[in-house]
Motif scaffolding. Structure first.
Motif, PDB file in Angstrom:
ATOM      1  N   ASN A   1      22.553 -10.159 -30.957  1.00  0.00           N
ATOM      2  CA  ASN A   1      22.849 -11.559 -31.306  1.00  0.00           C
ATOM      3  C   ASN A   1      22.628 -11.830 -32.786  1.00  0.00           C
TER       4      ASN A   1
ATOM      5  N   LEU B   1      26.322 -19.751 -11.584  1.00  0.00           N
ATOM      6  CA  LEU B   1      25.448 -20.287 -12.627  1.00  0.00           C
ATOM      7  C   LEU B   1      25.822 -21.692 -13.086  1.00  0.00           C
TER       8      LEU B   1
ATOM      9  N   ILE C   1      27.280 -12.795 -19.703  1.00  0.00           N
ATOM     10  CA  ILE C   1      26.009 -13.424 -20.095  1.00  0.00           C
ATOM     11  C   ILE C   1      25.653 -14.456 -19.022  1.00  0.00           C
ATOM     12  N   GLN C   2      24.431 -14.355 -18.510  1.00  0.00           N
ATOM     13  CA  GLN C   2      23.993 -15.201 -17.378  1.00  0.00           C
ATOM     14  C   GLN C   2      23.305 -16.461 -17.902  1.00  0.00           C
ATOM     15  N   LYS C   3      24.115 -17.329 -18.545  1.00  0.00           N
ATOM     16  CA  LYS C   3      23.551 -18.586 -19.039  1.00  0.00           C
ATOM     17  C   LYS C   3      24.392 -19.733 -18.488  1.00  0.00           C
ATOM     18  N   GLU C   4      23.681 -20.702 -17.851  1.00  0.00           N
ATOM     19  CA  GLU C   4      24.370 -21.824 -17.180  1.00  0.00           C
ATOM     20  C   GLU C   4      25.286 -22.575 -18.134  1.00  0.00           C
ATOM     21  N   LYS C   5      24.803 -22.802 -19.390  1.00  0.00           N
ATOM     22  CA  LYS C   5      25.576 -23.674 -20.292  1.00  0.00           C
ATOM     23  C   LYS C   5      26.943 -23.081 -20.619  1.00  0.00           C
ATOM     24  N   TYR C   6      27.014 -21.730 -20.729  1.00  0.00           N
ATOM     25  CA  TYR C   6      28.303 -21.125 -21.053  1.00  0.00           C
ATOM     26  C   TYR C   6      29.252 -21.189 -19.867  1.00  0.00           C
ATOM     27  N   HIS C   7      28.699 -20.949 -18.671  1.00  0.00           N
ATOM     28  CA  HIS C   7      29.523 -20.970 -17.455  1.00  0.00           C
ATOM     29  C   HIS C   7      30.047 -22.382 -17.211  1.00  0.00           C
TER      30      HIS C   7
ATOM     31  N   ASP D   1      25.767 -19.735 -30.058  1.00  0.00           N
ATOM     32  CA  ASP D   1      25.834 -21.210 -30.135  1.00  0.00           C
ATOM     33  C   ASP D   1      26.444 -21.647 -31.459  1.00  0.00           C
TER      34      ASP D   1
END
Length: 864
Positions: free
Chosen positions: A572, A650, A603-609, A577
């Protein structure tokens, strides 16, 4: 053939010094030993001169002869031959068929009067066999017919060693070791006087012509052959060199390597032993003697003595090169090897090869020039320096002195002929490209690569880019100015990049794409810049040009973020972001980047999904607001949204569901309800609102993936219940229910189904389902029976083992001790291990079994 100035004729003894005004005196023979020159005359005198060689400042050689003595022998006969034996300080004088020994200094005969009588002619053995340094071996042709005699001559005595008879009358002889080379009446032969073995060489008529027999080196002779040929012969009777072509009436011959010099009535001719060509002709009338003495060639008329002074070989070679006679110069240079010390020769020879290379180069004989440059290990800058402006301004190179050629530069060499100049430049390109990776380039790779870059740029050559993207030593300042001059801006960018100046490179390339400067090298330069930024580790540069790249083309431009090297993305180095914030102005790029994060990098991130799902949704609604028909783009987006909603766990389900409320996105609503485990709602939407029975079946399948059979059955039963809802009498639903049962019999509990279906349904309607259910029931029963049978068989085996164990008596007495505590048993209660070991019940229970016990029990027999 073309001439070479190999020798110069210089007077040594003037006529006046010898005979004054006595015309009747003639020179009969000469001998030279060091500075001592002896002359024998026809009036029985011997003259002794000292020869002094003088070299003027201009390099001109002259000889000054100083008369020391003259001596009359008193025989009134000509002095026929003279030979010096310097080790004995004796001069051998042949006069009136007698060889007399006289002192070299005072010309007095030796006191003992030692002499050899009956000699017609004689020769000294220059490769003596006796090994005595104070002895000279002499071979004479005797006055006796067909006889040769060998003598040993000492300081004051002579001794006959051998007498040999010949098949014909001999008339000339030369000696080497035990070998005699003889001119007989009709032929030349080699005769070993020690063994008596003779070998014929070739025929020759001594009556017509004067034979010549001359020892020219170890075991090798020069002979006057038939047809005016100068023939070489070894003691083995073979010729190792090609003959030279003389005139028919040669009087004398001598060797002065690499030349054979011959004398006839009018000329002195000079032939090369290296290529057998005649190299020089000197007019010389009335000559009758030509002999060489330790490398000094002397010729004489009846009245005067002259010396043939050889020009230095280097001077001869330079003269040949000046006449552009490259082949001859190289042959002569190679031949000179034996006369020059090794180190000096190598330096000289390399220089000659280089000079020859430039001569060939000037004649556009590039293949030959290249080979000569390579062999001569040419400092390639000598060649580059011919081409104006190619050497870097910082180069310290100075041309060789003396110069290797006569040209100031290429313009002079080609006399302004543009076609020739272009050929020369093409040659230098290929030559530099060949040598740049060899040891020839060591020490000045910068000069070579910079010159090559300049040539490529000027010629618009495709290899320019290859040079700049591979390892190179092009000097930045020089090369940059040259590339700019020739408008090679893309290549200039590559040069900046190679030198770590990426900012300068990008600045140039962006100007080309924007049309501020013209360079058509790459039509895909924009894509190249994107690719360059993708792999650029300088984040500031990436951010600096990100706006420009995205404004040009969102979908291509976003690749500078999505295709970055994996290891960099994993670290990263650039925060996702920050990238998303940057992409907010570019919706297509933003979607592509989020797809990259969610679908490719997973990538297991709620905001991206959630963000991606919302973007899909907004795009779909936007399209639907414009047109009622589902266009290709809408269909594609719907597919992507459904796939994401199905596969991801997610995103914020309620948040998406709220956004979908009030729209016609029923399928998506059903998927979301499924995620919330509200399957009745989902199935209700699919069946009653969408009327998509196939989708309803698919829903049951994908929602029960990776779940147990009960869960799957529950979903299918729910769907059946929705179809058979008592409040509906829709024929389509009834048919859907029948199809569901018949197509997915295995997913149902038949007993429950039979309670659900209306009594009015016929057996025939459900026959596929019933047949499947019965088959499944029977299969299950049979499988259960098989499992039960196997279990019973296993149980029987264990029972048998138990009975077997009971069949063996266990003896316990007060003498037996417990294997754990080593105490005797006090009561008939114990624990017995399969290996027969017995322990107290409390010892077994306490679990303090030692390692031996553990080992014994594990390695025991398989009793249970």
């Amino acid at each position: 053939t073309m001439s070479v100035k190999a020798f110069k004729l210089v007077s040594a003894v003037e006529r006046e010094m010898l005979m004054g005004d006595k015309n009747y005196i003639n020179i009969e023979c000469i001998e030279c030993c060091g500075k001592n020159l002896y002359i024998g005359t026809n009036d029985c005198f011997i003259y002794h001169f000292l020869l002094d060689e003088k070299i003027s400042t201009a390099g001109k050689i002259t000889f000054a002869a100083t008369k020391q003595l003259h001596k009359y022998l008193g025989l009134k006969k000509p002095v026929s031959e003279l030979k010096a034996a310097s080790a004995l300080t004796r001069l051998l004088v042949l006069c009136d068929n007698t060889i007399t020994l006289v002192n070299m200094m005072n010309l007095e005969p030796v006191p003992t009067g030692a002499r050899i009588k009956g000699a017609v002619t004689f020769a000294v053995n220059e490769n003596p066999v006796s090994g005595d340094p104070f002895c000279v071996e002499v071979c004479i042709i005797s006055v006796k017919r067909r006889t040769i005699q060998m003598f040993m001559v000492f300081e004051d005595r002579v001794q006959i060693v051998k007498e040999v008879f010949t098949p014909e009358q001999p008339c000339a002889v030369a000696v080497d070791g035990y070998y005699l080379c003889l001119a007989l009446t009709t032929q030349y032969i080699i005769l070993n006087y020690n063994t008596g073995v003779s070998q014929d060489l070739f025929p020759y008529c001594s009556d017509e012509k004067r034979p010549i027999v001359k020892r020219i080196g170890r075991q090798e002779f020069l002979l006057a052959g038939p047809g005016g040929l100068g023939m070489f012969a070894t003691v083995d009777g073979i010729s190792q060199r090609a003959p030279v072509h003389w005139s028919e009436n040669v009087i004398g011959a001598a060797l002065c390597f690499p030349y054979v010099v011959a004398l006839d009535d009018e000329f002195i001719t000079v032939h090369s032993m290296l290529d057998q060509q005649q190299k020089q002709t000197l007019p010389f009338k009335e000559g009758h003697i030509l002999q060489d003495f330790e490398g000094k060639v002397i010729v004489a008329t009846n009245k005067g003595v002259y010396i043939l002074v050889p020009l230095p070989l280097e001077k001869q070679i330079q003269d040949l090169l000046a006449s552009h006679r490259v082949e001859e110069a190289l042959v002569l240079a190679k031949g000179a090897r034996r006369n020059i010390p090794k180190e000096k020769f190598q330096v000289m020879y390399k220089r000659i090869l280089q000079q020859a290379g430039f001569i060939q180069f000037a004649q556009l004989q590039f293949l030959e020039a290249k080979e000569l440059f390579r062999s001569g290990q040419l400092d390639v800058r000598e060649l580059i320096s011919l081409y104006p402006f190619l050497l870097p301004t910082s180069s310290s190179f100075i041309r060789s002195h003396p110069p290797l050629h006569e040209y100031a530069d290429l313009n002079q060499l080609t006399q302004g002929d543009q076609e020739k100049m272009a050929k020369c430049k093409r040659f230098l390109m290929s030559y530099l490209n060949e040598v740049r990776s060899t040891e020839v380039a060591n020490g000045y790779k910068e000069d070579i690569d910079t010159a090559l870059l300049k040539l490529y740029a000027e010629a618009n050559h495709e290899s320019l880019l290859d040079l700049l993207v591979s390892e190179n030593f092009c000097l930045l300042t020089d090369s940059a100015a040259w590339l700019e001059k020739h408008k090679k801006y893309f290549a200039l960018g590559l040069l900046y990049h190679y030198n770590g100046q990426d900012a300068a490179a990008l600045q140039l390339w962006v100007k080309i794409v924007d049309g501020d400067i013209q360079d058509s090298t790459r039509s895909d330069l924009y894509e190249y810049i994107v690719d360059f930024l993708t792999f650029c580790s300088d984040q500031d540069l990436v951010w600096k040009y990100s706006e420009w790249v995205l404004q040009k083309n969102e979908e291509v431009g976003v690749q500078m973020f999505t295709k970055r090297p994996l290891e960099e993305q994993e670290k990263n180095n650039i925060n996702p972001d920050d990238i998303i914030s940057c992409l907010n102005k570019y919706p297509k790029a933003r979607v592509k980047y989020l797809e990259h994060l969610v679908l490719e990098r997973k990538i297991q991130k709620e905001k991206y999904h959630t963000h991606l799902a919302v973007l899909y949704l907004e795009a779909i609604l936007q399209l639907k607001s414009v047109t009622t028909d589902n266009c290709t783009e809408t269909t594609e987006l719907l597919f992507k949204l459904r796939s994401l909603l199905q596969k991801s766990d997610l995103y914020r389900i309620h948040f998406i569901l709220d956004k979908i409320q009030g729209t016609d996105l029923h399928m998506e609503s059903a998927i979301l309800y499924g995620k919330l485990e509200e399957h009745e709602k989902a199935l209700h939407i699919l069946v009653h609102e969408l009327k998509d029975f196939h989708a309803a079946e698919e829903y049951c399948i994908w929602n029960s993936e990776n779940r147990d059979l009960q869960y799957r059955r529950r979903l299918f039963h729910m769907l059946l219940s929705v179809y058979l809802n008592p409040g509906t009498s829709d024929c389509a639903l009834v048919m859907a229910a029948v199809d569901l049962l018949n197509n997915h019999a295995a997913e149902f509990d038949a007993a429950l189904v039979l309670q659900l279906v209306p009594d009015s349904w016929s057996v025939q309607l459900l026959s596929p389902f019933l047949a499947g259910a019965v088959r499944q029931s029977i299969h299950t029963k049979r499988m259960t029976q098989a499992a039960l049978g196997l279990a019973q068989a296993e149980n029987l085996i264990y029972k048998y083992e138990k009975v077997k164990q009971k069949g063996t008596p266990v003896l316990l007495s007060d003498k037996k001790v417990c294997q754990v505590c080593q105490n005797p048993f006090c009561e008939p209660v114990f624990v017995r291990y399969p290996n027969g070991g017995m322990v107290h019940t409390h010892c077994a229970a306490s679990g303090h079994l030692n390692s031996n016990m553990t080992h014994d029990s594990s390695s025991s027999s398989n009793q249970t």
